[in-house]
Design a protein around this motif. Sequence first.
Motif, PDB file in Angstrom:
ATOM      1  N   THR A   1       0.840  -1.111   0.111  1.00 15.78           N
ATOM      2  CA  THR A   1       0.059  -0.081  -0.044  1.00 15.78           C
ATOM      3  C   THR A   1       0.702   1.382   0.014  1.00 15.78           C
ATOM      4  N   GLU A   2       1.972   1.161  -0.254  1.00 13.90           N
ATOM      5  CA  GLU A   2       2.986   2.148  -0.190  1.00 13.90           C
ATOM      6  C   GLU A   2       3.025   2.844  -1.542  1.00 13.90           C
TER       7      GLU A   2
ATOM      8  N   GLY B   1      -0.434  -5.353   1.220  1.00 18.29           N
ATOM      9  CA  GLY B   1      -1.155  -4.676   0.189  1.00 18.29           C
ATOM     10  C   GLY B   1      -1.631  -5.865  -0.821  1.00 18.29           C
ATOM     11  N   SER B   2      -2.030  -5.553  -1.785  1.00 15.41           N
ATOM     12  CA  SER B   2      -2.766  -4.161  -2.191  1.00 15.41           C
ATOM     13  C   SER B   2      -3.898  -3.854  -1.265  1.00 15.41           C
TER      14      SER B   2
ATOM     15  N   SER C   1      -3.039 -10.289  -2.535  1.00 13.24           N
ATOM     16  CA  SER C   1      -3.536  -8.643  -2.123  1.00 13.24           C
ATOM     17  C   SER C   1      -4.602  -8.859  -1.071  1.00 13.24           C
ATOM     18  N   ILE C   2      -5.301 -10.117  -0.923  1.00  5.84           N
ATOM     19  CA  ILE C   2      -6.191 -10.116   0.507  1.00  5.84           C
ATOM     20  C   ILE C   2      -5.424 -10.737   1.682  1.00  5.84           C
ATOM     21  N   ARG C   3      -4.803 -11.955   1.108  1.00 10.92           N
ATOM     22  CA  ARG C   3      -4.195 -12.801   2.285  1.00 10.92           C
ATOM     23  C   ARG C   3      -2.887 -12.183   2.770  1.00 10.92           C
ATOM     24  N   GLN C   4      -2.099 -11.447   2.086  1.00 13.30           N
ATOM     25  CA  GLN C   4      -0.836 -10.874   2.768  1.00 13.30           C
ATOM     26  C   GLN C   4      -1.114  -9.606   3.646  1.00 13.30           C
ATOM     27  N   PRO C   5      -1.947  -8.859   3.071  1.00 14.79           N
ATOM     28  CA  PRO C   5      -2.337  -7.616   4.200  1.00 14.79           C
ATOM     29  C   PRO C   5      -3.224  -8.085   5.374  1.00 14.79           C
TER      30      PRO C   5
END
Lengths: 468, 432, 113
Positions: free
Chosen positions: A133-134, A153-154, A178-182
């Motif tokens: 998200t950077e 993110g994302s 993008s869902i699992r990692q954040p």
Amino acid sequence: MSDLSLLTVEESRKKLDAKEISSVELTTACLDSIAKQEPDLHAFVTVLSEQALSSAKVADQSIAKGESLPLLGIPISIKDNFLTKGARTTASSKVLDGFIPPFDATVVRKLKEAGAVIIGKNNMDAWAHGSSTETSDYGPTHNPWDLSKLPGGSSGGTAAAVSANEVIGGIGSETAGSIRQPASWCGVIGFKPTYGRVSRYGVVAMEASLDSPGPLSKTVRDSAIMLGVIAGHDVLDATTPDIAVPNYLKDLNSNIKGLRIGLPKEYFMKESQAGINDMVMKSAKQLESLGATLVEVNLMDPKFGIADYTIIQRAGVSSNLSRYDGVRYGNDRTYFGKEAKRRVMLGSYALSSGYYDAYYKRAQQVRMLLKQDFDRIFSQVDLIMSPTAPSTALPIGSTLNEAMFGELSDLLIEGSSLAGLTAVNIPVGLLSGLPVGAQIIGNHFQEQQVLNAAYAYEQKVNWKEIKA
Amino acid sequence: MTYQLICGAEIHVELKTKSKMFCGCKNDPFHAPGPNIYTCPVCLGLPGGLPVPNKQAIEDTILLGLAIHSEIPSLAHFDRKHYFYPDLPKGYQISQKDEPFCIGGYIDTTEGRVRINHIHLEEDAAKMHHDLVDGKKVSLIDFNRSSVPLVEIVTEPDIHSAEQAKEFLKKVRDIVRAIGVSDCDMEKGSMRLEANISLTKDGSLPPYKVEVKNINSFRYFANSLTSEFVRQSEILDKGETPVQETRGYRSATNSTASQRVKEDAADYRYFPDPDIPPIVISKEWLEEIRSRLPELPSSKIDGLIKLGIVESAAKIIVNDQAMMEYIEQVKTLNPKFVQSAAKDIVNKKIDHTKLSPADYIKSLESKNADKVTDENVLKPIIEKILSDNPTVVADFKAGKQNALGFFVGAVMRASSGKADAGIVTSILQKIL
Amino acid sequence: MIKILSDKLHIMTTKQVITDADFAKLVKMTKLTLSDEEKVSIHSQLDEALKEVEVFDELDLKNVVPLSHPGSLQNIMREDVVIDSFTQDEALSNANAKHNGFFMVSGVLEDQT
């Protein structure tokens, strides 16, 4: 009255239906939480205060009439790559800075039909390109567990907003991670449905054969509720099969006796941050203690997934970002950020004449092998479990000049995304005060099985008490 | 030095489906009462718009392939073709590259067979026109046409003369109209042509080709071949090779002018469109489509020739719906008069739009009313001729059948052509 | 962490994969505007990313059918039915420039690709 923003979707439903609270009160509590925390977190690109309060009023009238819908009156935030009619949608890119969509994404339409109060649009990596998200053109989101850290993110804005109780539940999207990692970095449930289970219509496209919208939530039960609302065949998306949507909440069952869970050796990498593999292994043992059988399995080395994903996703990005020319909407192509430029150029190269066979075509062949590899494993086990990410949240600023950061961080996720599988991130403990996530991967359309295993764990363990 | 012309054609035809190729917007750009009124997220290329293919358009394409003897493969898919232009909303056109709906096929012309390479289905671009607004040169875009279904028929380089080109293109148009999938109206732009032209000395394919665009009629297509023949001959005569490029046809000067040198050829970065699952054409589906194939012009011509109509007249008649219906009606009323009806309408001896088939037949019958049919009148004449020619009578009785013709001819002459040949024949047979 | 993982995959490279000519073509083809700094940094970053793909050499891809769709769907089509479109105002609502119901762009060459 206690802080209503701390409620889950399920608790809110009960209190709203029992008229213990009103949607206006609940929505106001969330807006207050947002107002208080946003200066630090920056989880939103756009907060829709007025619209949210007016839908809350309408919801209260419906509830008074005895109507009950799964999300009636419940404040939900949505990642800013879902088009919302009349409400600015940017995908966190300045290219779409002033874009006011003339229609709702199918997911948004379904949320509204289920009575949800859309409270705002969450920050994300621009165009969903990244795992931090950077790369948002509107600045980074901060991790609620440690403001000096990234949220991942994302869907980092959604994960942070849910984690910090700015909202009751959130909707994100995943191409690979993008869902699992954040969710892993922010310590929330992040559910990635099977490719095709949830419509992509009205979602700013990254790669059309991978993109999968899904819920981020405080509990597994909340994910089951939200998934039930957004899943299903859509005549406007030719890749959503006409398969009936089960009642995920009603069918949720923490009895996992006899379930076979594969632990792929290659996914417990020695290069991962010390402590993560142990913590995830312990969480697997908890499932074993509940009657599941753990089986050591072999999967193709994640290095194949990462290379394969890089080519296929970049090719899709180069194609999907071609429509942004500033003629019909948005700004022209000079507004693209550096990450988008890198991805568009790499993808175009992989598709260009003379290089297509060496890159894109070979990547599609490798994708077939990866899928066959998972098919083989799923003939032996019901689910696969591993760490979600090789590290806990990294400091703000650490990814800015790392062109491959997104892929590296999602190293353990890309293979299952390429195969189109469903998966969930569940928080399993705190490592030096930061959340660690485990992922449970299921075969195509086995959402219920994945939810059941996650639910069994959640019922058994208070993850915040597991520390290392 | 003499050269042989080598030309391949690319023919775009807009299908007249009710809705567009990949969305439910109305497919009627030509009659739209205003610009940008038939658009949606899909054909306007908004973020999140997704294509869902139109089944009718796919069936129309396959039907066309069946009509020109194409092979219909069991598997087809759509590809994305990338280029930037303001009339192309997604920055790519959904088209077909490796697995189109129709492969091969042919159309025969009097100068030989023109082979079809393939037919593919794609979407049209928006309509753009150039204007001055507040003194500035601008382009104005109307997306009503965006994503209208478009088939492209690509031939092998089998066209060798301007005349053959015209004949071929007319045949294509007649077939497309006969199967009812498009109006092929060049003025509305629902049929558009491109020619790939080069010259050879020995029949081998030359190392270059010139693409000619902006061709708005069959005549211009033929003209572009003639003018390119002259232009390229002059270059080749000098020992040079014509530049591989795109040229535009200019009808005012009947010549072509360079548009873009093709060296820096566009790289379209085709890849299979992940938004659209593949299309599998089962035998059952294919047979269902085949059953909709109407009688085609070539087979109609054969039918007319069998009725005794000469080929040149038959070709004219099948291309004119009114003429064709006229012949059909005459045939139903009295097949005896089909030949003369065909001759009379083609030679414009009668106006088939005014004279009804029934009246036409009545008029022929009344002409026949002048004929002498009364046996009592004819019998004495016949008997006299028989008695005057005893040797011929003997020949007939010996089995010489053509003796009968001799007597009929003689009777006709004796009656100044007024005798009814049919009745004369029957009297002769009775007597003899 | 990023460095450890990069090392695991040997993706740091100084080897040029994309020629300068191809890189220039790529910029044009994608209609992007790159600063001088970006021209240098993005070029080397693309080379790094492509270096990763060398792992494909370890796999036997002969006779492997390319996979375009992770699902097994086929023949998803619409019936030929007209549905409601945007109004002209809705269609043009986000346009940067419009004129008499048309989208407007500054004059482009009549030559079309």
